[in-house]
Motif scaffolding. Structure first.
Motif, PDB file in Angstrom:
ATOM      1  N   ILE A  32     -25.200  -2.474   8.262  1.00 30.50           N
ATOM      2  CA  ILE A  32     -24.832  -3.748   8.902  1.00 30.50           C
ATOM      3  C   ILE A  32     -23.348  -3.972   8.673  1.00 30.50           C
ATOM      4  O   ILE A  32     -22.879  -3.990   7.532  1.00 30.50           O
ATOM      5  CB  ILE A  32     -25.649  -4.915   8.322  1.00 30.50           C
ATOM      6  N   VAL A  33     -22.604  -4.116   9.774  1.00 28.56           N
ATOM      7  CA  VAL A  33     -21.153  -4.284   9.705  1.00 28.56           C
ATOM      8  C   VAL A  33     -20.780  -5.668  10.230  1.00 28.56           C
ATOM      9  O   VAL A  33     -21.095  -6.007  11.376  1.00 28.56           O
ATOM     10  CB  VAL A  33     -20.426  -3.205  10.535  1.00 28.56           C
ATOM     11  N   ASP A  34     -20.112  -6.444   9.390  1.00 29.87           N
ATOM     12  CA  ASP A  34     -19.657  -7.767   9.812  1.00 29.87           C
ATOM     13  C   ASP A  34     -18.247  -7.646  10.397  1.00 29.87           C
ATOM     14  O   ASP A  34     -17.271  -7.527   9.673  1.00 29.87           O
ATOM     15  CB  ASP A  34     -19.648  -8.719   8.610  1.00 29.87           C
ATOM     16  N   VAL A  88     -27.870   7.865  11.338  1.00 30.16           N
ATOM     17  CA  VAL A  88     -27.451   6.555  10.820  1.00 30.16           C
ATOM     18  C   VAL A  88     -27.271   5.576  11.982  1.00 30.16           C
ATOM     19  O   VAL A  88     -26.638   5.912  12.987  1.00 30.16           O
ATOM     20  CB  VAL A  88     -26.131   6.668  10.030  1.00 30.16           C
ATOM     21  N   LEU A  89     -27.830   4.377  11.826  1.00 31.35           N
ATOM     22  CA  LEU A  89     -27.659   3.333  12.838  1.00 31.35           C
ATOM     23  C   LEU A  89     -26.740   2.243  12.293  1.00 31.35           C
ATOM     24  O   LEU A  89     -26.970   1.714  11.206  1.00 31.35           O
ATOM     25  CB  LEU A  89     -28.995   2.707  13.223  1.00 31.35           C
ATOM     26  N   PHE A  90     -25.710   1.902  13.064  1.00 25.97           N
ATOM     27  CA  PHE A  90     -24.829   0.794  12.718  1.00 25.97           C
ATOM     28  C   PHE A  90     -25.252  -0.446  13.502  1.00 25.97           C
ATOM     29  O   PHE A  90     -25.464  -0.368  14.722  1.00 25.97           O
ATOM     30  CB  PHE A  90     -23.374   1.130  13.028  1.00 25.97           C
ATOM     31  N   ILE A  91     -25.390  -1.564  12.810  1.00 23.14           N
ATOM     32  CA  ILE A  91     -25.669  -2.845  13.452  1.00 23.14           C
ATOM     33  C   ILE A  91     -24.402  -3.667  13.326  1.00 23.14           C
ATOM     34  O   ILE A  91     -24.032  -4.119  12.243  1.00 23.14           O
ATOM     35  CB  ILE A  91     -26.858  -3.553  12.783  1.00 23.14           C
ATOM     36  N   LEU A  92     -23.722  -3.835  14.452  1.00 22.15           N
ATOM     37  CA  LEU A  92     -22.385  -4.423  14.466  1.00 22.15           C
ATOM     38  C   LEU A  92     -22.450  -5.902  14.831  1.00 22.15           C
ATOM     39  O   LEU A  92     -22.789  -6.261  15.959  1.00 22.15           O
ATOM     40  CB  LEU A  92     -21.517  -3.659  15.464  1.00 22.15           C
ATOM     41  N   LEU A  93     -22.154  -6.760  13.861  1.00 19.01           N
ATOM     42  CA  LEU A  93     -22.112  -8.199  14.108  1.00 19.01           C
ATOM     43  C   LEU A  93     -20.710  -8.566  14.579  1.00 19.01           C
ATOM     44  O   LEU A  93     -19.734  -8.315  13.877  1.00 19.01           O
ATOM     45  CB  LEU A  93     -22.445  -8.966  12.824  1.00 19.01           C
ATOM     46  N   THR A  94     -20.606  -9.140  15.770  1.00 26.12           N
ATOM     47  CA  THR A  94     -19.286  -9.388  16.347  1.00 26.12           C
ATOM     48  C   THR A  94     -19.224 -10.707  17.093  1.00 26.12           C
ATOM     49  O   THR A  94     -20.248 -11.212  17.565  1.00 26.12           O
ATOM     50  CB  THR A  94     -18.881  -8.244  17.291  1.00 26.12           C
ATOM     51  N   ASP A  95     -18.007 -11.246  17.203  1.00 23.91           N
ATOM     52  CA  ASP A  95     -17.794 -12.438  18.021  1.00 23.91           C
ATOM     53  C   ASP A  95     -17.084 -12.086  19.320  1.00 23.91           C
ATOM     54  O   ASP A  95     -16.690 -12.955  20.085  1.00 23.91           O
ATOM     55  CB  ASP A  95     -16.982 -13.477  17.251  1.00 23.91           C
TER      56      ASP A  95
END
Length: 339
Positions: A41-43, A76-83
């Motif tokens: 999880i990437v903020d 690997v799965l990246f979950i990208l939290l973005t605005d």
């Protein structure tokens, strides 16, 4: 968005939060025997933003440290939290598996080149985002998809037209039917009354003609619509009906025969052609005994349609061919850009 709550939700799926000194990310790891999954999880809602090359580097490190002993893994799965979805769009094209979460709309975005699901976590994530009740929506879609609304409306339209015509006159009177939209080559090609190609597909000569066509349409149309979808089914039905009427009227016009015709048979044979294509292309849908029964039913309808001397063979054959061609064209797979 509370990243820690999302981490806890993954914890309920058996993922452990791996300690890391990289700020703004959580590494989630789940392993059982040779199988293992890693979600990161990437903020990215605040600078400095992590780009695709940095994620590639993290991916290589995780594959070396966590996945080497687990050959059965989806990567690997990246979950990208973005605005800013636009800012992150290029990340999905950088060679890594990534889901993008728009924190403003709480919307999950999965591009065409990305995995549709990962460790069966998609439903959980969509429920966590709260922008829709996934299970309820899936159930509602299933119920809606199971109701062949277009076919029901088509059957209703044919019956309503028949009743109205019977009230106004007699559907067994050729002159009356000709005055109310039946197909006739001389009127169509010399009188430019091309609307008859459409109206003739909804009129029937007598109750037996109507009942036999509607029973067949219910039996085969409901199944065809469920598989094709309402829009494609309607296109195939209308196009086959109009096309069959055109071919039939042109054939008898060229032959010099004074034939007045009408009925849904051309459209129905288009649906039969569609089912033949679907049976070939979708063997999983038509399996075993049901597939054999359906083929025998279709063959019986074809036999009755072509061997009856009172039947418009030209319309039936044209409808069948159009149904086959249209279904093949409409069910070809095309790669989209984004889901």
């Amino acid at each position: 968005m509370d990243r820690e709550k999302l981490v806890n939700e993954y914890g309920k799926l058996g993922f452990s939060d791996v300690k890391t000194n990289i700020p703004g990310i959580n590494i989630l790891f789940r392993a059982e025997g040779l199988r293992a999954e890693v979600c990161v999880i990437v903020d990215n809602t605040a600078a400095p933003y992590m780009d695709g090359s940095q994620m590639q580097n993290i991916k290589r490190q995780l594959e070396t440290r966590l996945l080497t002993d687990h050959p059965d893994n989806p990567g690997v799965l990246f979950i990208l939290l973005t605005d800013s979805v636009e800012r992150e769009r290029h990340t999905a094209e950088s060679g890594i598996s990534v889901w993008i979460v728009d924190v403003h709309s709480r919307r999950l975005i999965i591009y065409e080149n990305q995995p549709e699901d990962y460790a069966r976590s998609r439903t959980m994530l969509e429920n966590f985002l709260g922008y829709r009740d996934v299970k309820k929506e899936q159930k509602m879609r299933a119920v809606k998809a199971d109701i062949p609304i277009v076919n029901i409306l088509l059957v209703a339209a044919n019956i309503i037209v028949f009743i109205l015509l019977e009230i106004a006159g007699s559907t067994e009177d050729t002159y009356f039917m000709l005055a109310h939209g039946a197909a006739f080559g001389d009127y169509i090609f010399n009188g430019n009354e091309y609307y008859r190609l459409f109206t003739s597909t909804f009129i029937h000569f007598g109750a037996y003609h109507l009942v036999s066509n509607m029973i067949t349409l219910i039996l085969i149309g409901n199944r065809a619509e469920r598989i094709l979808g309402s829009f494609k089914y309607l296109v195939i039905y209308i196009a086959s009906g109009v096309g069959a009427s055109l071919v039939s009227s042109a054939y008898y016009y060229v032959q010099g025969d004074m034939v007045v015709s009408g009925g849904a048979s051309g459209a129905i044979f288009g649906v039969i052609g569609a089912l033949l294509v679907l049976i070939i292309k979708n063997r999983r849908v038509f399996g075993g005994v049901m597939k054999i029964q359906f083929i025998l039913f279709v063959l019986l309808v074809l036999y009755n349609g072509f061997m009856n001397v009172k039947i418009d063979v030209a319309a039936h054959l044209a409808g069948l061919v159009l149904g086959i061609v249209l279904t093949h064209l409409l069910t070809r797979k095309h790669a989209g850009k984004m889901r």
